[in-house]
Motif scaffolding. Structure first.
Motif, mmCIF file in Angstrom:
data_model
loop_
_atom_site.group_PDB
_atom_site.id
_atom_site.type_symbol
_atom_site.label_atom_id
_atom_site.label_comp_id
_atom_site.label_asym_id
_atom_site.label_seq_id
_atom_site.Cartn_x
_atom_site.Cartn_y
_atom_site.Cartn_z
ATOM 1 N N ARG A 19 0.821 -1.225 0.000
ATOM 2 C CA ARG A 19 0.000 0.000 0.000
ATOM 3 C C ARG A 19 0.850 1.267 0.000
ATOM 4 O O ARG A 19 0.346 2.350 -0.278
ATOM 5 C CB ARG A 19 -0.924 0.015 1.215
ATOM 6 N N HIS A 20 2.121 1.136 0.323
ATOM 7 C CA HIS A 20 3.002 2.301 0.381
ATOM 8 C C HIS A 20 3.875 2.443 -0.862
ATOM 9 O O HIS A 20 4.905 3.118 -0.826
ATOM 10 C CB HIS A 20 3.866 2.240 1.649
ATOM 11 N N CYS A 21 3.465 1.839 -1.961
ATOM 12 C CA CYS A 21 4.196 1.991 -3.217
ATOM 13 C C CYS A 21 4.132 3.465 -3.629
ATOM 14 O O CYS A 21 3.066 4.078 -3.616
ATOM 15 C CB CYS A 21 3.564 1.103 -4.295
ATOM 16 N N HIS A 22 5.267 4.035 -3.968
ATOM 17 C CA HIS A 22 5.328 5.461 -4.301
ATOM 18 C C HIS A 22 4.982 5.754 -5.760
ATOM 19 O O HIS A 22 4.656 6.884 -6.098
ATOM 20 C CB HIS A 22 6.714 6.022 -3.993
ATOM 21 N N ASN A 23 5.070 4.753 -6.624
ATOM 22 C CA ASN A 23 4.761 4.971 -8.041
ATOM 23 C C ASN A 23 3.281 4.702 -8.278
ATOM 24 O O ASN A 23 2.845 3.563 -8.325
ATOM 25 C CB ASN A 23 5.610 4.049 -8.917
ATOM 26 N N ASN A 24 2.512 5.751 -8.414
ATOM 27 C CA ASN A 24 1.077 5.627 -8.652
ATOM 28 C C ASN A 24 0.704 6.011 -10.073
ATOM 29 O O ASN A 24 -0.397 6.482 -10.334
ATOM 30 C CB ASN A 24 0.303 6.471 -7.632
ATOM 31 N N LYS A 25 1.637 5.806 -11.007
ATOM 32 C CA LYS A 25 1.423 6.221 -12.393
ATOM 33 C C LYS A 25 1.050 5.072 -13.318
ATOM 34 O O LYS A 25 0.918 5.268 -14.514
ATOM 35 C CB LYS A 25 2.681 6.901 -12.920
ATOM 36 N N LEU A 26 0.870 3.860 -12.777
ATOM 37 C CA LEU A 26 0.534 2.727 -13.628
ATOM 38 C C LEU A 26 -0.855 2.203 -13.261
ATOM 39 O O LEU A 26 -1.839 2.849 -13.563
ATOM 40 C CB LEU A 26 1.618 1.653 -13.533
ATOM 41 N N LEU A 27 -0.963 1.039 -12.612
ATOM 42 C CA LEU A 27 -2.272 0.502 -12.230
ATOM 43 C C LEU A 27 -3.068 1.497 -11.394
ATOM 44 O O LEU A 27 -4.266 1.668 -11.594
ATOM 45 C CB LEU A 27 -2.119 -0.789 -11.418
ATOM 46 N N ALA A 28 -2.418 2.131 -10.449
ATOM 47 C CA ALA A 28 -3.110 3.047 -9.538
ATOM 48 C C ALA A 28 -3.790 4.190 -10.281
ATOM 49 O O ALA A 28 -4.830 4.690 -9.849
ATOM 50 C CB ALA A 28 -2.140 3.595 -8.500
ATOM 51 N N ALA A 29 -3.234 4.590 -11.410
ATOM 52 C CA ALA A 29 -3.819 5.690 -12.185
ATOM 53 C C ALA A 29 -5.190 5.323 -12.750
ATOM 54 O O ALA A 29 -5.986 6.202 -13.051
ATOM 55 C CB ALA A 29 -2.879 6.092 -13.310
ATOM 56 N N GLY A 30 -5.485 4.031 -12.857
ATOM 57 C CA GLY A 30 -6.768 3.600 -13.386
ATOM 58 C C GLY A 30 -7.812 3.278 -12.339
ATOM 59 O O GLY A 30 -8.958 2.976 -12.661
ATOM 60 N N VAL A 31 -7.425 3.345 -11.071
ATOM 61 C CA VAL A 31 -8.364 3.040 -9.987
ATOM 62 C C VAL A 31 -9.264 4.241 -9.750
ATOM 63 O O VAL A 31 -8.793 5.357 -9.536
ATOM 64 C CB VAL A 31 -7.602 2.656 -8.692
ATOM 65 N N GLY A 32 -10.562 4.000 -9.806
ATOM 66 C CA GLY A 32 -11.529 5.076 -9.683
ATOM 67 C C GLY A 32 -11.746 5.550 -8.258
ATOM 68 O O GLY A 32 -11.201 5.001 -7.296
ATOM 69 N N LYS A 33 -12.601 6.552 -8.135
ATOM 70 C CA LYS A 33 -12.924 7.163 -6.848
ATOM 71 C C LYS A 33 -13.454 6.114 -5.871
ATOM 72 O O LYS A 33 -14.327 5.324 -6.200
ATOM 73 C CB LYS A 33 -13.962 8.261 -7.051
ATOM 74 N N GLY A 34 -12.900 6.120 -4.665
ATOM 75 C CA GLY A 34 -13.324 5.196 -3.630
ATOM 76 C C GLY A 34 -12.587 3.872 -3.642
ATOM 77 O O GLY A 34 -12.684 3.098 -2.707
ATOM 78 N N GLY A 35 -11.850 3.593 -4.700
ATOM 79 C CA GLY A 35 -11.072 2.356 -4.786
ATOM 80 C C GLY A 35 -9.706 2.523 -4.152
ATOM 81 O O GLY A 35 -9.200 3.637 -4.029
ATOM 82 N N THR A 36 -9.116 1.408 -3.741
ATOM 83 C CA THR A 36 -7.761 1.430 -3.191
ATOM 84 C C THR A 36 -6.930 0.354 -3.868
ATOM 85 O O THR A 36 -7.465 -0.598 -4.441
ATOM 86 C CB THR A 36 -7.753 1.198 -1.664
ATOM 87 N N ILE A 37 -5.609 0.493 -3.776
ATOM 88 C CA ILE A 37 -4.714 -0.466 -4.399
ATOM 89 C C ILE A 37 -3.510 -0.721 -3.496
ATOM 90 O O ILE A 37 -3.006 0.191 -2.841
ATOM 91 C CB ILE A 37 -4.259 0.020 -5.796
ATOM 92 N N ALA A 38 -3.086 -1.975 -3.460
ATOM 93 C CA ALA A 38 -1.829 -2.389 -2.835
ATOM 94 C C ALA A 38 -1.056 -3.059 -3.963
ATOM 95 O O ALA A 38 -1.527 -4.048 -4.537
ATOM 96 C CB ALA A 38 -2.085 -3.360 -1.689
ATOM 97 N N HIS A 39 0.118 -2.511 -4.347
ATOM 98 C CA HIS A 39 0.762 -2.981 -5.573
ATOM 99 C C HIS A 39 2.269 -2.806 -5.555
ATOM 100 O O HIS A 39 2.833 -2.166 -4.667
ATOM 101 C CB HIS A 39 0.166 -2.239 -6.775
ATOM 102 N N LYS A 40 2.902 -3.384 -6.592
ATOM 103 C CA LYS A 40 4.340 -3.257 -6.793
ATOM 104 C C LYS A 40 4.587 -3.045 -8.269
ATOM 105 O O LYS A 40 4.097 -3.792 -9.099
ATOM 106 C CB LYS A 40 5.058 -4.527 -6.314
ATOM 107 N N THR A 41 5.320 -1.990 -8.574
ATOM 108 C CA THR A 41 5.650 -1.665 -9.959
ATOM 109 C C THR A 41 7.048 -2.151 -10.303
ATOM 110 O O THR A 41 7.852 -2.448 -9.410
ATOM 111 C CB THR A 41 5.588 -0.145 -10.195
ATOM 112 N N GLY A 42 7.335 -2.193 -11.588
ATOM 113 C CA GLY A 42 8.671 -2.536 -12.050
ATOM 114 C C GLY A 42 8.919 -1.935 -13.413
ATOM 115 O O GLY A 42 8.013 -1.844 -14.241
ATOM 116 N N ASP A 43 10.157 -1.492 -13.644
ATOM 117 C CA ASP A 43 10.529 -0.882 -14.911
ATOM 118 C C ASP A 43 12.001 -1.168 -15.153
ATOM 119 O O ASP A 43 12.856 -0.715 -14.386
ATOM 120 C CB ASP A 43 10.269 0.625 -14.859
ATOM 121 N N ILE A 44 12.291 -1.952 -16.193
ATOM 122 C CA ILE A 44 13.689 -2.242 -16.505
ATOM 123 C C ILE A 44 14.020 -1.834 -17.939
ATOM 124 O O ILE A 44 14.778 -2.485 -18.639
ATOM 125 C CB ILE A 44 14.042 -3.728 -16.254
ATOM 126 N N GLY A 45 13.443 -0.723 -18.350
ATOM 127 C CA GLY A 45 13.732 -0.178 -19.675
ATOM 128 C C GLY A 45 12.914 -0.809 -20.775
ATOM 129 O O GLY A 45 12.045 -0.174 -21.348
#
Length: 101
Positions: A19-45
């Motif tokens: 829940r403390h993932c700092h990157n909210n620009k992927l899955l979290a960006a699609g979560v609508g009002k009232g929804g919550t997300i606990a996630h892990k992002t990854g980017d290796i180019g």
């Protein structure tokens, strides 16, 4: 969810970390009002992805994992993750559908 794989305390710790993932620009960006997300992002180019547990305002949950192979650092990969996340969330958050699962 049924505490058969890990203890309730361990489950709480894992979810709290996600829940403390700092990157909210992927899955979290699609979560609508009232929804919550606990996630892990990854980017290796050449690959970008996000996986998580999304909770709808009605108390239902779903799992999502989206991974995209792309040209190095191509923004279209991130945008694809955001769009799919938004589409899935909106579909599952429909009042009639959310009563079925």
């Amino acid at each position: 969810d049924q505490h058969k794989l890990i203890s309730e305390g361990s489950q709480f710790q894992v979810i709290d970390i996600l829940r403390h993932c700092h990157n909210n620009k992927l899955l979290a960006a699609g979560v609508g009002k009232g929804g919550t997300i606990a996630h892990k992002t990854g980017d290796i180019g050449f690959l970008v992805g996000d996986a998580g547990i999304i909770s709808l305002p009605n108390g239902k949950h779903y799992l999502a994992g989206i991974f995209v192979i792309r040209p190095h650092d191509d923004e279209r990969g991130r945008e694809f993750v955001r769009q799919v996340s938004r589409i899935v969330y909106q579909y599952l958050d429909q009042p009639k559908l959310s009563q079925k699962y």
